[in-house]
Write a protein that holds these residues in place. Structure first.
Motif, PDB file in Angstrom:
ATOM      1  N   GLN A 313       0.932  -1.283  -0.126  1.00 32.79           N
ATOM      2  CA  GLN A 313      -0.378  -0.079  -0.177  1.00 32.79           C
ATOM      3  C   GLN A 313       0.663   1.147   0.180  1.00 32.79           C
ATOM      4  OE1 GLN A 313      -3.438   0.753  -0.236  1.00 32.79           O
ATOM      5  NE2 GLN A 313      -3.164  -1.243  -1.142  1.00 32.79           N
ATOM      6  N   ALA A 314       2.103   1.177   0.775  1.00 33.08           N
ATOM      7  CA  ALA A 314       2.939   2.395   0.649  1.00 33.08           C
ATOM      8  C   ALA A 314       3.427   2.672  -0.862  1.00 33.08           C
ATOM      9  CB  ALA A 314       4.124   2.109   1.648  1.00 33.08           C
ATOM     10  N   ILE A 315       3.812   1.514  -1.485  1.00 34.69           N
ATOM     11  CA  ILE A 315       4.125   1.916  -3.049  1.00 34.69           C
ATOM     12  C   ILE A 315       2.979   2.425  -3.773  1.00 34.69           C
ATOM     13  CG2 ILE A 315       4.774   0.532  -4.966  1.00 34.69           C
ATOM     14  CD1 ILE A 315       6.442  -1.523  -3.244  1.00 34.69           C
ATOM     15  N   ALA A 316       1.759   1.714  -3.549  1.00 31.34           N
ATOM     16  CA  ALA A 316       0.477   2.089  -4.161  1.00 31.34           C
ATOM     17  C   ALA A 316       0.386   3.680  -3.956  1.00 31.34           C
ATOM     18  CB  ALA A 316      -0.749   1.316  -3.847  1.00 31.34           C
ATOM     19  N   GLU A 321       0.592   9.013  -5.726  1.00 30.95           N
ATOM     20  CA  GLU A 321       1.118  10.591  -5.750  1.00 30.95           C
ATOM     21  C   GLU A 321       1.917  11.095  -7.045  1.00 30.95           C
ATOM     22  OE1 GLU A 321       4.618  12.666  -3.300  1.00 30.95           O
ATOM     23  OE2 GLU A 321       3.594  11.107  -2.205  1.00 30.95           O
ATOM     24  N   VAL A 322       2.791  10.064  -7.420  1.00 36.87           N
ATOM     25  CA  VAL A 322       3.618  10.485  -8.562  1.00 36.87           C
ATOM     26  C   VAL A 322       2.637  10.552  -9.874  1.00 36.87           C
ATOM     27  CG1 VAL A 322       5.511   9.449  -9.845  1.00 36.87           C
ATOM     28  CG2 VAL A 322       5.616   9.412  -7.460  1.00 36.87           C
ATOM     29  N   SER A 323       2.126   9.577  -9.830  1.00 40.80           N
ATOM     30  CA  SER A 323       1.317   9.357 -11.497  1.00 40.80           C
ATOM     31  C   SER A 323      -0.333   9.422 -10.815  1.00 40.80           C
ATOM     32  CB  SER A 323       1.665   8.016 -12.266  1.00 40.80           C
ATOM     33  OG  SER A 323       2.908   7.964 -12.305  1.00 40.80           O
ATOM     34  N   LEU A 400      10.749   1.881  -1.070  1.00 40.67           N
ATOM     35  CA  LEU A 400       9.711   1.297  -0.925  1.00 40.67           C
ATOM     36  C   LEU A 400       9.544  -0.016  -1.289  1.00 40.67           C
ATOM     37  CD1 LEU A 400       7.026   4.518  -1.359  1.00 40.67           C
ATOM     38  CD2 LEU A 400       7.914   3.369   0.712  1.00 40.67           C
ATOM     39  N   ASN A 401      10.203  -0.484  -2.534  1.00 45.35           N
ATOM     40  CA  ASN A 401      10.323  -1.840  -3.290  1.00 45.35           C
ATOM     41  C   ASN A 401      11.141  -2.481  -2.361  1.00 45.35           C
ATOM     42  OD1 ASN A 401       8.475  -2.230  -5.788  1.00 45.35           O
ATOM     43  ND2 ASN A 401       9.725  -0.271  -6.027  1.00 45.35           N
TER      44      ASN A 401
END
Length: 500
Positions: A313-316, A321-323, A400-401
């Motif tokens: 979820q942190a990656i999502a 936010e980025v895209s 994050l990954n």
């Protein structure tokens, strides 16, 4: 000899008379323990925190009176011309009696004031699109001779559709679920750990008392054998054998002193732990050593799997936010009603955002009774900006990954650790069962031997000492049976802790 016999009798009575049941000891100990009281408070606070988290998803309502003002005529927004036209509409007979110059002078000198206010209500719904509904009205009244008024009600609504599929509430729900499981596991583990401490304390006292009983009995036998040997003249007080026997007797006495101190210390520790005075124990429950390996693992494994989901979820969230990719829609209906005119209007807008650019369009229209016309409108807009944080965002996504990979490794370790702990516990259970079976066989042998020695004594083929030795072996085997039962209960607690 009589003194030693009395001591042994007291030791035996202390474990059999006035003994408290195990359930009573455990319940009172938990009620008395500051450690368990703190664990209970911590658990209750965690439940309150969860209730607070559950209260976050409610509709937000904001009610505002807006600006309220009362202005005298000279500062009034109503012009002289507006007042004359209002007079023409409201009082046409009076209007016809005067020319425009005279009316202007009369109106400008009249005593009147403007009263305005703009109340509004805003409601934000607790959904992913943050649906916002706003209703308001600009109200104006002029009291005095002209009685002029105006009302401008307004209603608008907006909603944002996220096209990325990101759920902003999921991360919060996962965190709350993890906190709930963690607090529940911690509290239950604290109770099991405390019970284990109580059982260990009881076992320490019982084992030490058995050792003391054996030491007293062996000392009595050694002193009696020495006394008989001296009386029969088999040894003398100057012989090496006598000196060696006395050294052994003195060693046994020192062992008794050390064991008595050990028992006193163990009882003090028991009182400190439980808040109770030691008076024995009875009604120990039979241990249940059934071990079922859970297919999905225990709570530790579940927590590790939730950590993986939180990392995902942190990656999502960062990718969202980025895209970003979303469509926003809004609509508005408004009107303006006064003595001079009435207008009704409406508008709608839609915009699309993807990355660092966006496009949008708006449409609407207004109708006025003054002109008896409908005026439409159409607007377009677009924007683009360069991404100044692209390099930083890329590095953050890499971190994050890595966190996700680490969480996945922790999950694999948790699963492996659970299975290994279960396998080790299975071996401990097998060893315990083997020990219990051996001790049970020994006890059965000692009981049979006691009956055999009694038969021999009746036939004059053995002494009372032989019967006493056999009786003591049975008595000590019974204590060993109790300590084995406590070991089984300790293993049962380990099973419960493993499968929390």
């Amino acid at each position: 000899m009589k003194k030693l016999a009395a001591v042994l009798a007291v030791l035996l009575l202390s474990t059999l008379l006035f003994a408290a049941s195990y359930d009573e000891i455990l319940s009172k100990s938990m009620a008395n323990s500051p450690q368990m009281k703190n664990a209970e408070l911590t658990y209750q606070n965690s439940l309150l925190t969860q209730q607070q988290n559950d209260l976050s998803d409610v509709a937000q309502v904001t009610v505002s009176t807006g600006t309220i003002s009362v202005l005298p005529n000279e500062n009034s927004s109503t012009t002289v011309g507006d007042s004359i036209r209002a007079l023409q509409i409201v009082l046409p007979d009076i209007y016809s009696r005067f020319n425009e110059q005279e009316l202007s002078t009369i109106v400008s000198r009249s005593v009147s004031a403007d009263f305005t206010m703009s109340p509004s209500v805003e409601v934000v719904l607790p959904n992913d699109g943050a649906t916002t509904i706003t209703a308001g009205a600009n109200l104006g009244f002029e009291y005095g001779d002209s009685s002029y008024y105006s009302v401008a009600p307004d209603l608008s609504i907006s909603h944002k559709f996220d096209l990325t599929g990101y759920d902003s509430d999921l991360a919060s729900s996962l965190s709350n679920a993890r906190s709930s499981l963690q607090s529940e596991m911690t509290y239950r583990n604290a109770k099991l750990t405390f019970e284990s401490q109580v059982l260990t304390s009881i076992k320490t006292i019982l084992s030490a008392q058995q050792s003391l009983d054996e030491a007293y009995y062996n000392l009595a036998k050694a002193e009696k054998n020495l006394s008989n040997a001296l009386e029969l003249g088999n040894i003398s007080e100057t012989s090496v054998t006598y000196l060696q026997t006395m050294n052994n007797i003195n060693l046994q006495k020192r062992t008794i002193d050390a064991t008595e101190k050990q028992i006193a210390t163990a009882k003090e520790q028991y009182t400190t732990l439980t808040g109770l005075e030691w008076d024995g124990v009875e009604n120990l429950p039979s241990p249940d050593l059934t071990l079922n390996i859970l297919p999905n693992g225990n709570t530790e494994v579940i927590l590790a799997s939730i950590d993986v989901e939180i990392a995902q979820q942190a990656i999502a969230e960062k990718q969202h936010e980025v895209s970003p990719s979303s469509i926003s829609v809004s609509g508005n209906v408004n009107s303006s009603l006064s003595e001079q005119s009435k207008t009704v209007g409406g508008s709608g807008a839609v915009s699309y955002q993807a990355g660092n650019w966006s496009v949008g369009a708006g449409f609407g229209g207004t109708y006025s009774n003054r002109t008896d016309k409908f005026t439409p409108s159409l607007t377009f807009a677009g924007s683009w900006s360069n991404k100044t944080t692209k390099r930083s965002d890329d590095l953050e996504l890499q971190k994050l990954n890595n966190d996700l990979i680490s969480a996945q490794n922790d999950l694999a370790d948790a699963r492996t650790s659970y299975v290994q702990s279960a396998q080790n516990l299975q071996i401990s259970i097998l060893n315990h069962n083997y020990t219990v079976q051996n001790h049970a066989a020994e006890k059965s042998y000692y009981e049979s031997n006691l009956e055999y020695q009694k038969t021999l004594l009746d036939a004059g083929l053995c002494s009372q000492d032989d019967v006493n030795d056999a009786s003591k072996q049975v008595e000590w085997a019974e204590v060993t049976e109790i300590t084995d039962q406590i070991d089984g209960l300790l293993l049962q607690i380990q099973i419960e802790q493993l499968n929390l």
